[in-house]
Design an enzyme around this catalytic site. Structure first.
Site, PDB file in Angstrom:
ATOM      1  N   GLU A 195      -9.372 -11.151  -7.636  1.00 15.07           N
ATOM      2  CA  GLU A 195      -8.483  -9.996  -7.460  1.00 15.07           C
ATOM      3  C   GLU A 195      -7.318 -10.014  -8.455  1.00 15.07           C
ATOM      4  OE1 GLU A 195      -9.414  -9.317  -2.689  1.00 15.07           O
ATOM      5  OE2 GLU A 195      -7.370  -9.791  -3.316  1.00 15.07           O
ATOM      6  N   ASN A 236      -2.099   0.155   6.689  1.00 14.33           N
ATOM      7  CA  ASN A 236      -1.623  -1.124   7.252  1.00 14.33           C
ATOM      8  C   ASN A 236      -0.692  -1.887   6.310  1.00 14.33           C
ATOM      9  OD1 ASN A 236      -3.573  -2.029   5.489  1.00 14.33           O
ATOM     10  ND2 ASN A 236      -4.526  -3.444   6.930  1.00 14.33           N
ATOM     11  N   HIS A 252      -2.064  -5.501   1.510  1.00 12.35           N
ATOM     12  CA  HIS A 252      -3.327  -6.223   1.340  1.00 12.35           C
ATOM     13  C   HIS A 252      -2.991  -7.610   0.823  1.00 12.35           C
ATOM     14  CE1 HIS A 252      -7.330  -7.358  -0.031  1.00 12.35           C
ATOM     15  NE2 HIS A 252      -6.725  -7.818  -1.109  1.00 12.35           N
ATOM     16  N   LYS A 265       0.826  -1.214   0.000  1.00 15.85           N
ATOM     17  CA  LYS A 265       0.000   0.000   0.000  1.00 15.85           C
ATOM     18  C   LYS A 265       0.866   1.274   0.000  1.00 15.85           C
ATOM     19  CE  LYS A 265      -3.937  -2.285   2.244  1.00 15.85           C
ATOM     20  NZ  LYS A 265      -5.029  -2.117   3.249  1.00 15.85           N
ATOM     21  N   TYR A 288     -12.249  -2.670  -4.024  1.00 16.03           N
ATOM     22  CA  TYR A 288     -12.798  -2.869  -2.679  1.00 16.03           C
ATOM     23  C   TYR A 288     -14.324  -2.841  -2.676  1.00 16.03           C
ATOM     24  CZ  TYR A 288      -8.235  -2.574  -0.317  1.00 16.03           C
ATOM     25  OH  TYR A 288      -6.965  -2.815   0.152  1.00 16.03           O
TER      26      TYR A 288
HETATM   27  P1  CMP Z   1      -7.333  -4.812   3.457  1.00 16.25           P
HETATM   28  O1  CMP Z   1      -6.854  -6.209   3.668  1.00 16.25           O
HETATM   29  O2  CMP Z   1      -6.702  -4.059   2.341  1.00 16.25           O
HETATM   30  O3  CMP Z   1      -8.914  -4.855   3.211  1.00 16.25           O
HETATM   31  C1  CMP Z   1      -9.748  -3.754   3.516  1.00 16.25           C
HETATM   32  C2  CMP Z   1      -9.047  -2.695   4.297  1.00 16.25           C
HETATM   33  O4  CMP Z   1      -9.881  -1.798   4.987  1.00 16.25           O
HETATM   34  C3  CMP Z   1      -8.222  -3.339   5.377  1.00 16.25           C
HETATM   35  O5  CMP Z   1      -7.114  -4.005   4.812  1.00 16.25           O
HETATM   36  C4  CMP Z   1      -7.910  -2.127   6.265  1.00 16.25           C
HETATM   37  O6  CMP Z   1      -6.746  -1.426   5.843  1.00 16.25           O
HETATM   38  C5  CMP Z   1      -9.119  -1.206   6.045  1.00 16.25           C
HETATM   39  N1  CMP Z   1      -9.941  -1.080   7.241  1.00 16.25           N
HETATM   40  C6  CMP Z   1     -10.158   0.063   7.909  1.00 16.25           C
HETATM   41  N2  CMP Z   1     -10.960  -0.152   8.958  1.00 16.25           N
HETATM   42  C7  CMP Z   1     -11.263  -1.470   8.968  1.00 16.25           C
HETATM   43  C8  CMP Z   1     -12.046  -2.313   9.825  1.00 16.25           C
HETATM   44  N3  CMP Z   1     -12.705  -1.834  10.889  1.00 16.25           N
HETATM   45  N4  CMP Z   1     -12.106  -3.639   9.520  1.00 16.25           N
HETATM   46  C9  CMP Z   1     -11.463  -4.142   8.438  1.00 16.25           C
HETATM   47  N5  CMP Z   1     -10.717  -3.386   7.609  1.00 16.25           N
HETATM   48  C10 CMP Z   1     -10.604  -2.063   7.865  1.00 16.25           C
END
Ligand code: CMP
Length: 140
Positions: free
Chosen positions: A127, A113, A116, A10, A50
């Site tokens: 995906e 974070n 992904h 990311k 998403y």
């Molecule tokens: P990712 O695996 O990319 O999939 C969706 C993303 O939404 C997740 O990682 C997080 O970075 C973001 N996100 C933010 N808030 C939440 C939440 N409460 N639960 C899950 N994903 C979240």
């Protein structure tokens, strides 16, 4: 079984210059990079990727973050690649991520974070196809 999964480094991790360190973790765990590209996603591309989260309260912040800078997108191939990549990443929220995982080491928040990874083999296929035509994947 030999699997493929979609991985995205990311904008936060690309900005921190840790693409190579994250690739090393994939390779040391026996995952091969069989497709890769850097891309600054458009809003439409991020929203489409998403789409399953469209109704979630964090959707707009997630899209905003994912278009904030370029990402590295890759297909990882290996035995049990979907689960293996999720183990390498650690929990979605870096506060909950086990030490030694990518998110524990490089992520700042649940939004920023670092990575992904597909959550199932079924979603991995969807995906991967979203970003890579079959001709741009190089298994070996
Ligand atoms: P990712 O695996 O990319 O999939 C969706 C993303 O939404 C997740 O990682 C997080 O970075 C973001 N996100 C933010 N808030 C939440 C939440 N409460 N639960 C899950 N994903 C979240």
């Amino acid at each position: 079984a030999l699997e493929r999964t979609l991985s995205i480094i990311k904008p936060d991790a690309v900005a921190k210059n840790v693409v190579g360190e994250i690739y090393s973790r994939f390779e040391k765990a026996g995952l091969q990079v069989v497709a890769a590209k850097m891309k600054h996603l458009s809003r439409q591309e991020a929203e489409g990727f998403y789409a399953v989260h469209r109704e979630r309260p964090f959707f707009n912040a997630l899209v905003e973050f994912m278009v904030s800078g370029p990402v590295m997108i890759q297909v990882l191939q290996g035995e049990g690649a979907v689960l293996k990549n999720r183990e390498l990443m650690g929990a979605t929220n870096p506060k909950d991520a086990a030490s030694g995982t990518i998110r524990a080491d490089f992520a700042d928040s649940i939004d920023a974070n670092a990575v992904h990874g597909s959550d199932s083999l079924e979603n991995a296929a969807i995906e991967i196809a979203y970003f890579f035509p079959a001709t741009d994947v190089y298994p070996r």
